[in-house]
Structures are given as structure tokens and as C-alpha cells.
Design an enzyme around this catalytic site. Structure first.
Site: not given
Length: 412
Positions: A272-273, A276, A350, A354
Site C-alpha cells: 500500500h505504501e 503511494h 488512500e 489500496d
């Protein structure tokens, strides 16, 4: 300022009512245990009550400072202090530093009871606080020491830029803050963060191999992988990335490793990070902040020479720092509106991150990790939609799980 307080208190009351609901949201039924829900509800309500008191005291103090002319009185007293110790009160840099020293002492004194209550009452009551009173005050004095070291050169530079800036003042101020942010982003993890926490390389093993394999598959230039001893202060968990260009580093809280026993769940959180990073969210956010900073300095240049504005706050002179403080007070509603807009963008990011992790095949692991972190951190299960839209930079768990489920349905 008071109108914003009433508006946000209304949102707080809506959220408080949501927190008092005795049942889980339907999306979380059978996902979150009833025991964890009750603990989360009690923790959230305690924090909510504390927040009401803190905000009420804050608005009273801020209003008193403005109504009774505390700012100009304090500015005068700081000049008198310089004369008392034999320094030149006409030197704006010295005068400003004396003023800031007094403000720092005052803010530490007034905020200390709330910090102690939050850490050693609320956080301790619900099993999160791991600090000793010695560690708490050690961190406090370290922070003050850093402020004493870093503030004088930064404040001095800002005052000189404003005094010499001329018609391009906004651009010069922005350029200075831009360079300063890059310097601090470089120095903080290397010199400052280690003063408060211990960073150790993640040991060789299955978790490290999986993280390195994920980073390599995305061409993420991972140089170092650390574990930080977050458990010395709190049992809350987290993970983050930092670094420029091809010198990226990942930091895992030891509490994250303790809470997510399944390595796949930790890797899913990092997927997930990394989403970004891959989707350029960090770059877009950084650019947005720079644009807003430039606009803010542009607004400041328009009002900094307004004699009437300074006089309306009780000042006969026009100090640079005071001008910045007054400007911040005059644009409070606009700042909140901008913050709301940034939160909307952040929430969108976000969901995208995801979806990115899901595309990599971490859907079930990410789902399990989100639920586990929600449980272990006792995050609020029921949230008011207006409150979360205004305050939350991350969507509530219910919305994130619903988004993952919706993408599953579309795939089917």
C-alpha cells in the site's frame, strides 16, 4: 476563530454521538470481535471527552490573548527583558528571539497538563502508553533543546528576507522554505530522529526477503530497511518511507511486527505504501504544499505593510514575526477550507493505494492487516460521515473494506 470553533464543535458532537452507538457497523459485523469493539468504544469516548475539554480551554486562552492584548504586552515585555540584560531591544532579530523564547516557555507550561493527562491517563488506561515519566520529560527537553538550536538561524533568515525582499518577497520566502524543507527532510532521519528512537536494520529472514523482493519488482530503490523501537513509548503501530531519488529507506515500527504475526500482512501494508510512491502521490502532495506555501506568502506580502491591521491588534510597530502571526489569524477559515480539500485528495490517494496493493495480489492480506491494525490500535469503529470527511486524511476502515469488496464484485 470562534465561529470555526462552534462549527468544529458541532462536528465533534456528531462524532461523539456516533462513538456512543452500541453496535458495530454492518460491514464490520463478524470481522471485529465484540470485545475489541467495546474496548475501542471506551477508548474513543475517553479521547472525545478529553478533546472537548482541551478545545474549550484552548479557545478561551486564544480569545483572551486577542481580547486583552496579550501579544503586544508580551512583545513589549520581551523588549524590556533585552534592555535588562544589556542587549539592544531595537534589533528586531534579538527582540523576536526573546519573544519566541517566552512564547515557547508559556506554551510548554499551558500544554503540559494536557500532554501528561493524554499520555499517563488516557493512553495508559487503555494499555497504549509505554513511557516512563523520565522518558516523557527527556523527550520534552530534547525537543526544546532542538528548538533553541534550530530556531535562531531560521527566524533570523526569515526576518532578513522580509526586510530585504522587496517586490519579490513572496518568491524569496518560498524559495527559502523550500530549501529548508529539503534540508530538514535529509537531516531529520539521520540526525534528529535517532535522538528520540533507536533504529536497527531489519534482521535477515523471511520478512526482509519478501520486502526486498516486492521493492525490486516495483523498481523501488530501497537502500536500507530499519526497525524502530516505537514500543518504548506506545503500542500504536506504523510504517513509513523516506529519502530522495534513489536513496529510499523503509522504517517498520516494532509494534507493527508484533501485531501482524503473518509476514504477508506486513508486506501488504508496505505494498500500500509503495503504491503511494509508484502512483506519485508523494510528489503531487509535495507540489500542492509548495503552491499553497507560495500563495500564503503572497497573501502575507499584501497585508504586512497595513498599519491599520497591526494597530487593530494593539501594535504600534510592524515586526515581521507579528505580521506572520496576525496573518495566520486572519486566514483561519481559508486554512480550514484548504485542509478539507487536501483531506479529500488524501482519501482518494488512500483508495488508489489500496487498489494498487490489491492488483499486486495482496487483497486478502491487506484486508486482514487493516482489520488487525484497527483492532490493535482500538481505532473508532463508528464514525460520523461529516466528521470523517472534514477531519480524516485516511478513510475509515468501513469505507476501505467496502471499496475492496466493490472492486472484488466488479472483477467477478
Amino acid at each position: 476563530m470562534i465561529l470555526m470553533y462552534f462549527f468544529e464543535t458541532y462536528l465533534d458532537l456528531r462524532q461523539h454521538a456516533a462513538l456512543k452507538l452500541p453496535t458495530l457497523p454492518k460491514t464490520l459485523e463478524g470481522v471485529i470481535s465484540q470485545e475489541k469493539f467495546e474496548k475501542s468504544r471506551a477508548y474513543s469516548l475517553d479521547k472525545s471527552y478529553f478533546h472537548f475539554v482541551h478545545e474549550f480551554v484552548t479557545i478561551l486562552m486564544d480569545s483572551a490573548i486577542l481580547i486583552f492584548g496579550i501579544l503586544p504586552w508580551f512583545w513589549t515585555k520581551s523588549g524590556n527583558f533585552l534592555l535588562l540584560v544589556g542587549l539592544n531591544a531595537e534589533n528586531e532579530i534579538l527582540h523576536t528571539l526573546a519573544f519566541l523564547a517566552g512564547v515557547m516557555i508559556w506554551s510548554q507550561i499551558t500544554d503540559l497538563p494536557f500532554s501528561l493527562c493524554s499520555t499517563f491517563v488516557i493512553e495508559a488506561r487503555h494499555g497504549f502508553n509505554k513511557q516512563t515519566i523520565w522518558l516523557f520529560f527527556r523527550d520534552l527537553f530534547k525537543g526544546m533543546g532542538l528548538a533553541i538550536i534550530l530556531a535562531p538561524p531560521i527566524v533570523s533568515a526569515i526576518i532578513v528576507i522580509v526586510q530585504k525582499g522587496g517586490p519579490y518577497l513572496a518568491i524569496y520566502l518560498w524559495a527559502f522554505m523550500f530549501v529548508l524543507s529539503l534540508v530538514m527532510m535529509t537531516l531529520y532521519p539521520v540526525l534528529i530522529a535517532p535522538l528520540f528512537n533507536k533504529f536497527t536494520p531489519l534482521p535477515e529472514g523471511d520478512l526482509r526477503e519478501k520486502i526486498e523482493k516486492l521493492a525490486a519488482s516495483l523498481s523501488f530503490p530501497l537502500k536500507k530497511l530499519f526497525v524502530v523501537d516505537g514500543s518504548t513509548r506506545s503500542s500504536h503501530s506504523n510504517a513509513y518511507m523516506y529519502g530522495f531519488y534513489k536513496n529510499k529507506r523503509i522504517v517498520l515500527y516494532d509494534t507493527l511486527i508484533q501485531q501482524c504475526k503473518d509476514n504477508e500482512e506486513i508486506v501488504a501494508v508496505l505494498a500500500h505504501e509503495l503504491g503511494h510512491w509508484k502512483l506519485n502521490h508523494t510528489m503531487y502532495s509535495f507540489i500542492a504544499v509548495q503552491i499553497l506555501t507560495l500563495l500564503q506568502f503572497g497573501g502575507y506580502t499584501l497585508v504586512r505593510n497595513s498599519t491599520d491591521l497591526f494597530r487593530s491588534f494593539g501594535f504600534d510597530t510592524q515586526p515581521v514575526l507579528i505580521g506572520l502571526i496576525i496573518f495566520q489569524h486572519t486566514v483561519i477559515p481559508l486554512q480550514h477550507l484548504v485542509s478539507f480539500g487536501l483531506n479529500l485528495v488524501s482519501r482518494s490517494f488512500e483508495f488508489q493505494a489500496d487498489a494498487f496493493a490489491k492488483k499486486l495480489g495482496y487483497s486478502s492480506s491487506l484486508r486482514a492487516a487493516l482489520v488487525k491494525l484497527q483492532e490493535e490500535n482500538l481505532s473508532a469503529m463508528n464514525t460520523d460521515p461529516w466528521y470523517s470527511a472534514y477531519h480524516y486524511s485516511h478513510p475509515p476502515l468501513v469505507e476501505r473494506l467496502a471499496a475492496l469488496d466493490e472492486s472484488d464484485k466488479k472483477a467477478d
